[in-house]
Design a protein around this motif. Structure first.
Motif, PDB file in Angstrom:
ATOM      1  N   MET A  77      -1.233  -3.954  10.433  1.00 47.87           N
ATOM      2  CA  MET A  77      -0.868  -2.542  10.555  1.00 47.87           C
ATOM      3  C   MET A  77      -0.552  -2.179  12.005  1.00 47.87           C
ATOM      4  N   THR A  78       0.416  -1.289  12.162  1.00 48.59           N
ATOM      5  CA  THR A  78       0.684  -0.720  13.479  1.00 48.59           C
ATOM      6  C   THR A  78       0.851   0.791  13.332  1.00 48.59           C
ATOM      7  N   LEU A  79       0.620   1.467  14.428  1.00 46.75           N
ATOM      8  CA  LEU A  79       0.805   2.918  14.460  1.00 46.75           C
ATOM      9  C   LEU A  79       1.978   3.193  15.384  1.00 46.75           C
ATOM     10  N   LYS A  80       3.018   3.830  14.843  1.00 44.70           N
ATOM     11  CA  LYS A  80       4.212   4.065  15.651  1.00 44.70           C
ATOM     12  C   LYS A  80       4.720   5.471  15.351  1.00 44.70           C
ATOM     13  N   ASP A  81       4.868   6.267  16.386  1.00 48.17           N
ATOM     14  CA  ASP A  81       5.359   7.642  16.228  1.00 48.17           C
ATOM     15  C   ASP A  81       4.580   8.399  15.157  1.00 48.17           C
ATOM     16  N   ARG A  82       3.266   8.297  15.224  1.00 43.69           N
ATOM     17  CA  ARG A  82       2.384   8.993  14.278  1.00 43.69           C
ATOM     18  C   ARG A  82       2.603   8.550  12.840  1.00 43.69           C
ATOM     19  N   LYS A  83       3.196   7.375  12.678  1.00 42.06           N
ATOM     20  CA  LYS A  83       3.361   6.825  11.334  1.00 42.06           C
ATOM     21  C   LYS A  83       2.641   5.468  11.258  1.00 42.06           C
ATOM     22  N   ILE A  84       2.119   5.155  10.067  1.00 45.25           N
ATOM     23  CA  ILE A  84       1.500   3.836   9.874  1.00 45.25           C
ATOM     24  C   ILE A  84       2.530   2.900   9.248  1.00 45.25           C
ATOM     25  N   ILE A  85       2.746   1.760   9.907  1.00 43.26           N
ATOM     26  CA  ILE A  85       3.677   0.752   9.405  1.00 43.26           C
ATOM     27  C   ILE A  85       2.853  -0.457   8.981  1.00 43.26           C
ATOM     28  N   ILE A  86       3.082  -0.954   7.778  1.00 42.80           N
ATOM     29  CA  ILE A  86       2.286  -2.066   7.246  1.00 42.80           C
ATOM     30  C   ILE A  86       3.177  -3.253   6.928  1.00 42.80           C
ATOM     31  N   ASP A  87       2.759  -4.414   7.432  1.00 46.66           N
ATOM     32  CA  ASP A  87       3.423  -5.666   7.056  1.00 46.66           C
ATOM     33  C   ASP A  87       2.808  -6.104   5.720  1.00 46.66           C
ATOM     34  N   ASP A  88       3.409  -5.641   4.641  1.00 46.14           N
ATOM     35  CA  ASP A  88       2.792  -5.823   3.325  1.00 46.14           C
ATOM     36  C   ASP A  88       2.600  -7.288   2.962  1.00 46.14           C
ATOM     37  N   ASP A  89       3.510  -8.157   3.450  1.00 45.28           N
ATOM     38  CA  ASP A  89       3.389  -9.585   3.110  1.00 45.28           C
ATOM     39  C   ASP A  89       2.087 -10.169   3.634  1.00 45.28           C
ATOM     40  N   ILE A 118       0.862  -1.185   0.000  1.00 41.43           N
ATOM     41  CA  ILE A 118       0.000   0.000   0.000  1.00 41.43           C
ATOM     42  C   ILE A 118       0.895   1.232   0.000  1.00 41.43           C
ATOM     43  N   GLN A 119       0.551   2.231  -0.788  1.00 43.02           N
ATOM     44  CA  GLN A 119       1.330   3.471  -0.771  1.00 43.02           C
ATOM     45  C   GLN A 119       0.878   4.326   0.417  1.00 43.02           C
ATOM     46  N   VAL A 120       1.855   4.733   1.227  1.00 39.97           N
ATOM     47  CA  VAL A 120       1.541   5.501   2.438  1.00 39.97           C
ATOM     48  C   VAL A 120       2.132   6.909   2.315  1.00 39.97           C
ATOM     49  N   ASP A 121       1.294   7.901   2.508  1.00 39.20           N
ATOM     50  CA  ASP A 121       1.758   9.285   2.564  1.00 39.20           C
ATOM     51  C   ASP A 121       1.743   9.687   4.039  1.00 39.20           C
ATOM     52  N   GLN A 122       2.931   9.597   4.695  1.00 35.57           N
ATOM     53  CA  GLN A 122       2.972   9.779   6.153  1.00 35.57           C
ATOM     54  C   GLN A 122       2.579  11.192   6.572  1.00 35.57           C
ATOM     55  N   GLU A 123       2.778  12.166   5.696  1.00 33.96           N
ATOM     56  CA  GLU A 123       2.333  13.530   6.032  1.00 33.96           C
ATOM     57  C   GLU A 123       0.811  13.590   6.151  1.00 33.96           C
ATOM     58  N   GLU A 124       0.158  12.885   5.224  1.00 36.13           N
ATOM     59  CA  GLU A 124      -1.309  12.837   5.295  1.00 36.13           C
ATOM     60  C   GLU A 124      -1.773  12.014   6.494  1.00 36.13           C
ATOM     61  N   VAL A 125      -0.975  10.992   6.873  1.00 34.50           N
ATOM     62  CA  VAL A 125      -1.303  10.227   8.084  1.00 34.50           C
ATOM     63  C   VAL A 125      -1.289  11.178   9.282  1.00 34.50           C
ATOM     64  N   ALA A 126      -0.246  11.986   9.368  1.00 29.42           N
ATOM     65  CA  ALA A 126      -0.134  12.932  10.490  1.00 29.42           C
ATOM     66  C   ALA A 126      -1.305  13.912  10.484  1.00 29.42           C
ATOM     67  N   ARG A 127      -1.683  14.353   9.275  1.00 29.67           N
ATOM     68  CA  ARG A 127      -2.797  15.295   9.194  1.00 29.67           C
ATOM     69  C   ARG A 127      -4.108  14.623   9.658  1.00 29.67           C
ATOM     70  N   ALA A 160      -4.380   9.461   2.766  1.00 25.69           N
ATOM     71  CA  ALA A 160      -3.068   9.023   3.269  1.00 25.69           C
ATOM     72  C   ALA A 160      -2.614   7.701   2.657  1.00 25.69           C
ATOM     73  N   LEU A 161      -3.560   6.833   2.385  1.00 25.83           N
ATOM     74  CA  LEU A 161      -3.216   5.493   1.899  1.00 25.83           C
ATOM     75  C   LEU A 161      -3.798   5.305   0.502  1.00 25.83           C
ATOM     76  N   SER A 162      -3.052   4.627  -0.338  1.00 28.57           N
ATOM     77  CA  SER A 162      -3.604   4.322  -1.663  1.00 28.57           C
ATOM     78  C   SER A 162      -3.085   2.978  -2.160  1.00 28.57           C
ATOM     79  N   ILE A 163      -3.784   2.479  -3.156  1.00 26.22           N
ATOM     80  CA  ILE A 163      -3.479   1.143  -3.678  1.00 26.22           C
ATOM     81  C   ILE A 163      -2.036   1.084  -4.196  1.00 26.22           C
ATOM     82  N   GLY A 164      -1.467  -0.127  -4.194  1.00 24.97           N
ATOM     83  CA  GLY A 164      -0.085  -0.301  -4.660  1.00 24.97           C
ATOM     84  C   GLY A 164       0.051  -0.016  -6.147  1.00 24.97           C
ATOM     85  N   ARG A 165       1.307  -0.091  -6.627  1.00 30.82           N
ATOM     86  CA  ARG A 165       1.564   0.257  -8.033  1.00 30.82           C
ATOM     87  C   ARG A 165       1.596  -0.964  -8.945  1.00 30.82           C
TER      88      ARG A 165
END
Lengths: 425, 358
Positions: free
Chosen positions: A267-279, A235-244, A294-299
């Motif tokens: 998924m986990t939330l750490k330091d205002r960032k979203i971390i994803i175990d993509d596997d 998943i594409q993550v825009d961490q700035e948008e996550v923070a917003r 903040a999140l969008s489909i992969g490429r």
């Protein structure tokens, strides 16, 4: 014919009750239409009788245009003595444009043909996806069909054929679509237009295409072959948008509505960032639906192909299940690979399927293992929720069940018919 | 009967959708960035190019006269550059390039068409339905009328976004259930085996009728010197498959047929995955013209769902979390032996754990 109801004799007190209330009323619309289309007055009269007696008054029949084996739903009434215009009142199914996008010019063209050759009633759309044009007698049906086809339209499917396809709005207006649902819908329709118009399968075969797991085309339970968009990178993550998002809605909202609702807890939330175990992401779309800035489909996008969904007739509902976990669906070659797979399925099911046996019912009968052998596809653990837990396996041969038309063969351990008299002696 | 000369081209295929795309759809095809719901019934999709396409979603009655469709076209010509689309749930989506056109368009949709604007986000979407008495040869009830009456009742939940999550509703007029799986489904229920009209039995159909019965309840029989069929009534489960094959196998009974309400169907693989709908309550009268008992039962489910579900939970997900015991408590529907499956795979629906809510 003395029973024939004059227009002024047709009263609809029960249907009139459906003119009340805030939701738009088809009764009001059809009453207005009956001013210039007297047949519609009779249609309402017949419907009123159904409301009175809770009894249907339609019978089905077959009518086809030259060169077509379906696409027209023939109807005639069993109260034709009262409502003579209902002697023939067919529905024409018309192939809709992918994702039901229209120009007003196209809609007006349909209106003109409908007004000229039918009762002037249109439905957008039938449950399979077609445009429906109601109320032509046989001669009008032929005329409407010819004019529709002259202007580039075509008939939809009916009977034991590939049916009219349907798809979501896809890349035309959605950022979540993982493939070109509109383009592939047209490609499959056009590639198999003969299979759509000339029924020769055991039973119907429906495709529905959704650009992502949100499945806006309701493909999973309403088509024999759902094609659903997915991706195989992260998943594409825009961490700035996550923070917003966190600033606007709070960290607790992310935890409760996103992290906690992930079906695989990837998924986990750490330091205002979203971390994803993509596997471990199963591309279910929930987090993207909620945090769509903040999140969008992969490429690296493609599709999951499933098989076997249908509604209740006749063994009860069946849910589609995974057939191909991932296939790229971008180039013409990808599209051809898909249609090759479809041909293999139709060949195997067409040869061995029984009359009125949907492909999901066929798989239930012969087993998914046999089906995979038959269409030349390797088994994949993504096809099942779990391996079998029952131990009764014919490892040495994986004996397939008897197919339609085959002689009954006794299993090898019983291949000698006991001869009564000799056995006794 | 005369047949027209075969003149027009055949096998045209699907219409070319590219001709029908709104200019902003064509320009930004596959290049959309994000979308927002501006208010109930109004969406904006923003493309990577910065273009914004506004959508106003209106509920339609699905069955429309050509005059109504032309009115829709007139509005779309005025505000939408002549382009619109329909959704899978029979809503009309007007597509606009200019935000300032939204309010005038909505006014015309309400004043000229009388169509409500809504159906987006956590709301009731337009009810999808089958042909019913209007034009099908198999129905035991009407669809368009039942939907109209139901949507009058649920109007405020269409034009507002005030539910925990979207709720999709469908109706079906016989047990073939063309309406499909939904969060809440209203389906006709037969209660008697087919009545055979031996005099009108179509001989060519007999093997097909025998073959289609899923429980082998139909078998050949000579009746008064003619080939016909009989139904083993203990085996028959009133599915009506035979009736679809042969109109002389009449499964409908105006006095006996009732309506059942099913809950928890979901097509999306989002979060919990797709699910079938399950029986909530049965035996509601088939009561035209407005089917008040159906509306009452649906509202009961919706009220309980509104009170009990968490945000983003679909009806089936809410029930899965709180359990069916709670569902029957809060809705007040009785749980009976008829709610327990006794067909194929029934055991997979039993509680095979000691986990119980007490």
């Amino acid at each position: 014919m003395s029973d024939t109801k004059e227009p002024e004799e047709i009263q609809t007190p029960l249907l009139d009750e459906l003119e009340k209330g805030p939701w738009p009323s088809f009764v009001t619309d059809l009453k207005d239409l009956s001013e210039k289309k007297p047949a519609v007055k009779q249609l309402l009269g017949q419907l009123e009788e159904s409301y009175e007696t809770r009894t249907d008054h339609w019978l089905g029949t077959v009518i086809n245009l030259d060169g077509y084996g379906g696409g027209v739903i023939g109807r005639y009434s069993d109260v034709v003595d009262k409502f003579p215009a209902m002697a023939r009142f067919n529905t024409i199914r018309i192939l809709e444009p992918s994702a039901w996008v229209y120009s007003t010019a196209a809609l007006r063209e349909l209106c003109d043909i409908s007004e000229k050759h039918s009762a002037g009633i249109l439905q957008f759309h039938g449950m399979t996806g077609d445009i429906l044009m109601l109320g032509s007698d046989n001669e009008q049906t032929f005329e409407a069909g010819e004019e529709l086809m002259e202007k580039g339209w075509d008939l939809g499917g009916s009977g034991a054929a590939m049916r009219t396809l349907a798809c979501c709005v896809g890349p035309a207006r959605c950022e979540m679509s993982c493939f070109d649902t509109l383009g592939l819908t047209k490609y499959i329709t056009d590639t198999f237009i003969s299979e759509l118009h000339r029924p020769e399968f055991p039973y119907k075969y429906k495709f529905k295409l959704s650009g992502c797991a949100n499945d806006c085309a309701c493909s999973m339970q309403r088509s024999d072959m759902p094609i659903i968009g997915t991706w195989r990178d992260g998943i594409q993550v825009d961490q700035e948008e996550v923070a917003r998002f966190i600033d606007e809605r709070g960290e607790r909202s992310v935890m409760n509505t996103v992290i906690a609702r992930c079906p695989t807890q990837c998924m986990t939330l750490k330091d205002r960032k979203i971390i994803i175990d993509d596997d471990n992401c199963v591309h279910c779309m929930h987090c993207i639906n909620v945090m769509h800035r903040a999140l969008s489909i992969g490429r690296d996008r493609g599709v999951t192909i499933l098989i076997g969904g249908k509604r209740s007739l006749k063994i009860g509902d069946t849910m589609s299940s995974v057939l191909v976990p991932f296939m790229k669906m971008e180039s013409e070659e990808d599209w051809e690979r898909l249609t090759d797979l479809v041909r293999r399925i139709w060949d195997f099911w067409g040869e061995h399927g029984m009359e009125h046996e949907r492909v999901g019912e066929f798989i239930d009968r012969v087993g998914l293992g046999t089906f995979l052998d038959g269409i030349g596809l390797e088994p994949d653990p993504q096809m099942v929720n779990q391996p079998r837990s029952n131990p009764y396996i014919k490892f040495e041969e994986y004996t397939r069940p008897r197919m339609a038309g085959e002689e009954k063969k006794a299993p090898s351990v019983l291949n000698k018919e006991p001869d009564g008299e000799e056995t006794i002696s | 009967m005369t047949t027209t000369k075969k003149t027009a081209p055949r096998d045209n295929g699907a219409p070319e959708f590219k001709k029908f795309l709104h200019p902003l759809m064509a320009k930004n095809y596959g290049k959309w960035k994000y979308h927002e719901r501006l208010r109930p019934g109004v969406l904006v999709h923003v493309a990577e190019s910065g273009d914004a396409l506004y959508t106003v979603r209106a509920g339609s009655p699905r069955t429309m006269s050509v005059d109504t469709v032309r009115k829709i076209c007139t509005i779309a010509d005025k505000y939408c550059q002549g382009h619109l689309r329909f959704t899978s749930r029979c809503n009309i989506e007007f597509l606009l390039a200019r935000e300032e056109d939204i309010d005038p368009l909505i006014r015309e949709v309400r004043d000229i068409l009388g169509f409500p604007v809504g159906g987006t986000g956590p709301s009731i979407s337009n009810v999808i339905h089958t042909q019913g008495w209007l034009h099908c040869n198999l129905p035991g009830t009407d669809a368009a009328g039942a939907v109209k009456a139901l949507m009058d009742t649920l109007y405020e939940d269409f034009v507002n976004e005030r539910l925990p999550q979207r709720v999709k509703i469908s109706t079906s007029c016989c047990q073939i259930n063309c309406g499909g799986q939904s969060d809440i489904a209203i389906n006709l229920q037969h209660h008697k085996p087919p009545k055979i009209d031996h005099g009108k039995m179509q001989i060519c159909e007999l093997p097909k009728v025998v073959a289609i019965c899923p429980v082998a309840a139909v078998r050949p029989r000579r009746v008064e010197g003619r080939d016909s069929l009989e139904v083993i009534e203990e085996k028959c489960m009133y599915c009506g498959a035979c009736h679809g094959q042969c109109p002389s196998m009449e499964i409908r009974d105006a006095e006996a047929d009732t309506l059942s309400i099913w809950v928890g169907g979901k097509s999306a693989s989002t979060r919990s995955g797709p699910s079938f709908m399950k029986l909530a309550t049965y035996g509601l009268p088939n009561n035209p013209p407005r089917w008040p008992e159906v509306s009452e039962a649906v509202c009961r489910i919706l009220d309980a769902y509104k009170a009990g579900a968490k945000p983003y939970e679909r009806v089936g997900e809410w029930i899965d979390r709180v359990g069916w015991k709670r569902f029957f408590e809060v809705t007040g529907f009785p749980f009976t032996k008829y709610h327990i499956d006794n067909y194929r795979f029934a055991r997979t629906t039993f509680n095979t754990s000691s986990q119980v809510r007490l």
